[in-house]
Design a protein around this motif. Sequence first.
Motif, PDB file in Angstrom:
ATOM      1  N   LEU A   1       8.738  15.186  -2.234  1.00 59.24           N
ATOM      2  CA  LEU A   1       7.629  15.790  -1.496  1.00 59.24           C
ATOM      3  C   LEU A   1       7.310  17.191  -2.003  1.00 59.24           C
ATOM      4  O   LEU A   1       8.199  17.963  -2.345  1.00 59.24           O
ATOM      5  N   GLU A   2       6.022  17.500  -2.046  1.00 59.74           N
ATOM      6  CA  GLU A   2       5.565  18.847  -2.364  1.00 59.74           C
ATOM      7  C   GLU A   2       5.291  19.632  -1.083  1.00 59.74           C
ATOM      8  O   GLU A   2       5.334  20.859  -1.093  1.00 59.74           O
TER       9      GLU A   2
ATOM     10  N   LEU B   1       0.297  11.432   3.682  1.00 57.30           N
ATOM     11  CA  LEU B   1       0.400  10.775   4.981  1.00 57.30           C
ATOM     12  C   LEU B   1       0.413  11.856   6.054  1.00 57.30           C
ATOM     13  O   LEU B   1       1.335  12.665   6.121  1.00 57.30           O
ATOM     14  N   ARG B   2      -0.648  11.896   6.852  1.00 54.56           N
ATOM     15  CA  ARG B   2      -0.763  12.867   7.945  1.00 54.56           C
ATOM     16  C   ARG B   2      -0.825  12.098   9.266  1.00 54.56           C
ATOM     17  O   ARG B   2      -1.764  11.353   9.497  1.00 54.56           O
ATOM     18  N   LEU B   3       0.184  12.299  10.082  1.00 55.95           N
ATOM     19  CA  LEU B   3       0.262  11.613  11.370  1.00 55.95           C
ATOM     20  C   LEU B   3       0.418  12.627  12.504  1.00 55.95           C
ATOM     21  O   LEU B   3       1.197  12.420  13.422  1.00 55.95           O
TER      22      LEU B   3
ATOM     23  N   PHE C   1       0.819  -1.207   0.000  1.00 54.00           N
ATOM     24  CA  PHE C   1       0.000   0.000   0.000  1.00 54.00           C
ATOM     25  C   PHE C   1       0.858   1.264   0.000  1.00 54.00           C
ATOM     26  O   PHE C   1       0.456   2.290  -0.533  1.00 54.00           O
ATOM     27  N   ALA C   2       2.027   1.216   0.604  1.00 54.90           N
ATOM     28  CA  ALA C   2       2.874   2.400   0.722  1.00 54.90           C
ATOM     29  C   ALA C   2       3.352   2.900  -0.629  1.00 54.90           C
ATOM     30  O   ALA C   2       3.613   4.077  -0.798  1.00 54.90           O
TER      31      ALA C   2
ATOM     32  N   LEU D   1       3.739  14.930   3.444  1.00 47.58           N
ATOM     33  CA  LEU D   1       4.075  14.252   4.685  1.00 47.58           C
ATOM     34  C   LEU D   1       3.913  15.243   5.834  1.00 47.58           C
ATOM     35  O   LEU D   1       4.606  16.255   5.894  1.00 47.58           O
ATOM     36  N   ASP D   2       2.974  14.973   6.718  1.00 42.83           N
ATOM     37  CA  ASP D   2       2.677  15.850   7.846  1.00 42.83           C
ATOM     38  C   ASP D   2       2.969  15.086   9.134  1.00 42.83           C
ATOM     39  O   ASP D   2       2.239  14.168   9.503  1.00 42.83           O
TER      40      ASP D   2
END
Length: 75
Positions: free
Chosen positions: A59-60, A9-11, A2-3, A35-36
Amino acid sequence: PFARSLEVLRLRDVLLGEAGAASLARLPSASLRVLDLEGCALGPQGAAALAAWPGLAGLEALSLEDNDIGPVGAR
């Protein structure tokens, strides 16, 4: 598997710590654009692990606020 197709991805506020950041840095990065990791307690070593991650270049948007990275991790 899945990755490989993950784009966002917000964690926020998930206490990943340095070990969690190192684990994230081993993920395949082909499609990740956002990526957060705000408030994830990454610390300087976690930031260093992410800085060495090949997916960083694609990453944007990246959020590392509130992680006590300090000057060492900011390098």
